[in-house]
Write a protein that holds these residues in place. Sequence first.
Motif, PDB file in Angstrom:
ATOM      1  N   VAL A   1     -15.563   6.943  -9.214  1.00 44.30           N
ATOM      2  CA  VAL A   1     -14.716   7.694  -7.907  1.00 44.30           C
ATOM      3  C   VAL A   1     -14.438   9.095  -7.155  1.00 44.30           C
ATOM      4  CG1 VAL A   1     -12.545   7.275  -6.191  1.00 44.30           C
ATOM      5  CG2 VAL A   1     -13.418   5.857  -8.415  1.00 44.30           C
TER       6      VAL A   1
ATOM      7  N   ARG B   1       1.060   8.732  -6.900  1.00 45.30           N
ATOM      8  CA  ARG B   1       0.466   9.907  -6.986  1.00 45.30           C
ATOM      9  C   ARG B   1       1.478  11.593  -7.581  1.00 45.30           C
ATOM     10  NH1 ARG B   1      -1.909  10.551  -1.995  1.00 45.30           N
ATOM     11  NH2 ARG B   1      -1.671   8.845  -1.433  1.00 45.30           N
TER      12      ARG B   1
ATOM     13  N   GLY C   1       0.681  -1.305  -0.182  1.00 40.09           N
ATOM     14  CA  GLY C   1      -0.369  -0.353   0.295  1.00 40.09           C
ATOM     15  C   GLY C   1       0.785   1.256  -0.338  1.00 40.09           C
TER      16      GLY C   1
ATOM     17  N   GLN D   1     -10.899  16.697  -7.903  1.00 40.61           N
ATOM     18  CA  GLN D   1     -11.721  16.026  -8.776  1.00 40.61           C
ATOM     19  C   GLN D   1     -12.265  16.100 -10.265  1.00 40.61           C
ATOM     20  OE1 GLN D   1     -11.225  16.553  -5.759  1.00 40.61           O
ATOM     21  NE2 GLN D   1     -11.585  14.256  -4.545  1.00 40.61           N
TER      22      GLN D   1
ATOM     23  N   GLN E   1     -14.487  14.693   0.584  1.00 35.25           N
ATOM     24  CA  GLN E   1     -13.630  15.333   0.869  1.00 35.25           C
ATOM     25  C   GLN E   1     -13.850  16.479   1.337  1.00 35.25           C
ATOM     26  OE1 GLN E   1      -9.740  16.203  -2.408  1.00 35.25           O
ATOM     27  NE2 GLN E   1      -9.076  16.398  -0.845  1.00 35.25           N
TER      28      GLN E   1
ATOM     29  N   LEU F   1      -6.014   7.331  -7.263  1.00 32.16           N
ATOM     30  CA  LEU F   1      -5.951   6.449  -7.991  1.00 32.16           C
ATOM     31  C   LEU F   1      -6.383   5.647  -8.736  1.00 32.16           C
ATOM     32  CD1 LEU F   1      -5.643   4.303  -4.499  1.00 32.16           C
ATOM     33  CD2 LEU F   1      -3.700   5.252  -6.259  1.00 32.16           C
ATOM     34  N   ALA F   2      -7.744   6.309  -9.188  1.00 37.93           N
ATOM     35  CA  ALA F   2      -8.575   5.876  -9.969  1.00 37.93           C
ATOM     36  C   ALA F   2      -8.714   7.081 -11.392  1.00 37.93           C
ATOM     37  CB  ALA F   2     -10.241   6.513  -9.164  1.00 37.93           C
TER      38      ALA F   2
ATOM     39  N   GLU G   1      -8.168  11.876  -0.923  1.00 36.17           N
ATOM     40  CA  GLU G   1      -8.324  12.570  -2.081  1.00 36.17           C
ATOM     41  C   GLU G   1      -7.253  11.045  -2.809  1.00 36.17           C
ATOM     42  OE1 GLU G   1      -7.029  16.206  -3.657  1.00 36.17           O
ATOM     43  OE2 GLU G   1      -5.796  15.591  -5.192  1.00 36.17           O
ATOM     44  N   THR G   2      -6.043  10.677  -2.175  1.00 37.45           N
ATOM     45  CA  THR G   2      -5.750   9.730  -2.400  1.00 37.45           C
ATOM     46  C   THR G   2      -6.160   8.849  -3.796  1.00 37.45           C
ATOM     47  OG1 THR G   2      -4.838   9.335  -0.739  1.00 37.45           O
ATOM     48  CG2 THR G   2      -4.379   7.463  -1.695  1.00 37.45           C
ATOM     49  N   TYR G   3      -7.827   8.359  -3.067  1.00 37.27           N
ATOM     50  CA  TYR G   3      -8.316   6.908  -4.272  1.00 37.27           C
ATOM     51  C   TYR G   3      -8.448   7.921  -5.469  1.00 37.27           C
ATOM     52  CZ  TYR G   3      -7.843   4.736   0.271  1.00 37.27           C
ATOM     53  OH  TYR G   3      -7.116   4.977   1.411  1.00 37.27           O
TER      54      TYR G   3
ATOM     55  N   SER H   1     -15.645  10.277  -3.727  1.00 33.49           N
ATOM     56  CA  SER H   1     -14.889  11.079  -3.046  1.00 33.49           C
ATOM     57  C   SER H   1     -14.635  13.074  -3.212  1.00 33.49           C
ATOM     58  CB  SER H   1     -13.121  10.252  -3.223  1.00 33.49           C
ATOM     59  OG  SER H   1     -12.680  10.972  -4.748  1.00 33.49           O
TER      60      SER H   1
ATOM     61  N   SER I   1       0.774   3.827  -3.688  1.00 32.30           N
ATOM     62  CA  SER I   1       0.626   5.195  -2.959  1.00 32.30           C
ATOM     63  C   SER I   1       1.409   6.420  -3.575  1.00 32.30           C
ATOM     64  CB  SER I   1       0.831   5.761  -1.036  1.00 32.30           C
ATOM     65  OG  SER I   1       0.360   6.897  -0.703  1.00 32.30           O
TER      66      SER I   1
END
Lengths: 642, 163
Positions: B107, A555, A548, B64, B115, B149-150, B144-146, B111, A552
């Motif tokens: 997402v 990003r 994980g 986003q 957020q 990722l999206a 925001e990480t997700y 998100s 990360s």
Amino acid sequence: MSILAMRHLRVIAAKEERESLLKDLSRLGCLEITEASQDLREDLPKFSEAQVAQVRSRLQELANAMAVVKDHAKVKRGMFAEKPTVSEAELLKFEAVAETEQVAARINGLARSLQQSYAEEGRLQNRKEALIPWRELDVALDIESGKYHVAQFGVTPSAKPFEELERAVLAKTPDAVLYRASSDSEQHYLFLVCHRDDYDAVSETLREFGFGKTQFKDTNGTAAEEIGKVDAALSNLESERKALTHEIANYAEMLPALELAHDVLKTKLEQELAQEQMLETRTTFLLEGWVPQPAEAKLVKCLEKHGCAYELREPTDEEEPPILTKNPWWAAPFGMITDMYSPPAYRGFDPNPFMAVYFSLFFGLMFSDAGYGLLMLIAVAFAKWKLKPKGTMGKVVTIAFFCGITTFVWGALFGGWFGNAIPAVYEMITGQVYSKSMALWFDPLNDPMKMLLFSFILGAVHIFSGMGIKAYMLIREGKVWDAVFDIGFWWVFLIGVVLTIVGLPGGIYVLGAGALGLILTQGRAKPNLFGKLFSGVLSLYDVTGFLGDILSYSRLLALSMSTAVIAQVVNTMGAMTGPIGFFFIFLIGQVFNIAVSLIGTFVHTSRLQYVEFFGKFYESGGENFAPLTIQSKYVDIIKEEQ
Amino acid sequence: METLFTQFAGMGLALLGAALAAGLAGIGSAKGVGIVGEAASGLVAEDPSKFGQTILLQALPGTQGLYGLLIAFLVLLKVGLIGGADVVVTPEVGAYIFCACIPIAIVGYFSAIAQGRAAAGGVNIIAKRPEELSKAMVYAAMVETYAVLALLVSFLTLNGIQL
């Protein structure tokens, strides 16, 4: 590169030395005065001459006066104006501010008069508004009822027409006279005169119509006359206020003096707060505090000059001394970012040099545009030249300098110059596709997988160095085996995982060796053999955590891409509209992109440090060293040699 | 189904994907930014000097929408609506592109709202401890990480589709 060792100091000195000693301590700025130890506090009373509240209220007076002058005097001060320079001695002359404080009191007095004048104006306006409906009525408002007649002012709701009311009254008492001054959407404003004998009958009729009496206070004359008086008073107030404002504006030149006095009193306040922590006997006082070891010698010299009795010792294990980190110029400013998370614990590790390297590295990678990097560097150069930043501002400028360099370098490597501005302009002008790559290394938009892999590799390096610091901390504490078991085996295991994924033949054996080591050692705290093995096997599950963490770092790709593509959107849109449109859209769009991407980059770079990196080793929770110093918010201090 | 495909054609599907990416993620960001704005107004009414700090927090759920725009833009580039590349979008490719847009669309929508809530909570931090702004920002950044990722999945998928 380190957290400075602190020494605990206890001082006893004669009371007559107090003032000069505190001033010298403020000058040295290397002693944080803390609350005296518990056992002493039980035996000795608190120092009784601290005047915190009094100094606070004096500061408030000054601050008010400064605000008033700034509000009214239109003080012209360039954005880049330099602060006046003042000697330390000047800032420690506590008595010298009395004169300035008198000026402040005068300014505050003027401001109060001004406020009263506004309050009075409000009152007069209300009075005027109440009088306006009666203006047409040619009757003195202080008219009195006589022996045979009743004179009365009053209102009725305007829901029923006045004529109806008048008819009803006249029908019963034809001698009564009802005047109407005016009507508005809510009320009729009426004046009634009738014979005293008729009054009961009249008022009964009036009551049916919802009549309410109106009484006027402090009036003599008709409403129109009264309004005239109010207007005169209002214009009087206006000119009075003009005079007051003018007088306040004349104090504009006192503003620097007020600000200096504010700094002086602020320094005094610090001393008073320190005195609150002290204990006293009849003729002596006692203070305790922390001094960084390197500053010990000069502090001792100062104490001896004042004939103090003192005692210096190492902190005990229960004590948490304050934190002061010592770093080279390139790393120290990044302590700001560490402190936003939390300063390190006293017995922890100072991460700032690592922070400096990784923060600027990742920042540049996410912002990654050579044009933006150049802009940052120009801004830094401008700030250095014009603002001569110190303190927090100086730190921000240094951080921006390094981040600007990395942004420029990564941008050049990835071929971002305000996004694809150069190819876009070329195409707009020549109509031909610009086919050469701008990138010195590769363009992440064309080869995202390469960039993703690169991000993961950087992430792995980042995480491994975090683990390395943890190993160092363990070894420093003498726990060599813990370092081998908890960090070394994980390194072996993780390297094995990577080698296996890459497909190197020996990888699986490295992985196996690491896993075996972990299974055998991770359960070592458990009491029985089964528990040991079970915990050991279970610990392998932590690999998902590492996975994980590494993911990360994707990003890095996402944000660098986001910066580049938004810039590209702007350029493409601009190019569609021709050269003039391009100019404006480019300007606005790029500024927008810089603003948005800067926030995103800062937040995500910080997150990688706080969550992924600090998570591996960081012990937080220290308090920053806050020594007694000379305060200077509005002036720059000229240091004197001791 | 067959008629739907032939009538709708690849281009339509691809553009539907782009519209959803920009549209849904944009709606999410609008909601998220709105939530923070409401919370921040309450604070700024009391203390106007906090405006600068709250505006930073309010900007966070806006990304986003930008990610959605970014994917939509790349789709438009890919199908030749921008840049004028001469390509034929078959129904299959159109469907692939549509699928590529889904992660950031969905997402991004959710998100951004989550957020927004986290950042609105951060406004409380600023109200009581303005010096802890960065902590409020990190909380919001965790969400925001997700979206990131999206965005990555959408981008990688889109990048992998061969025309």
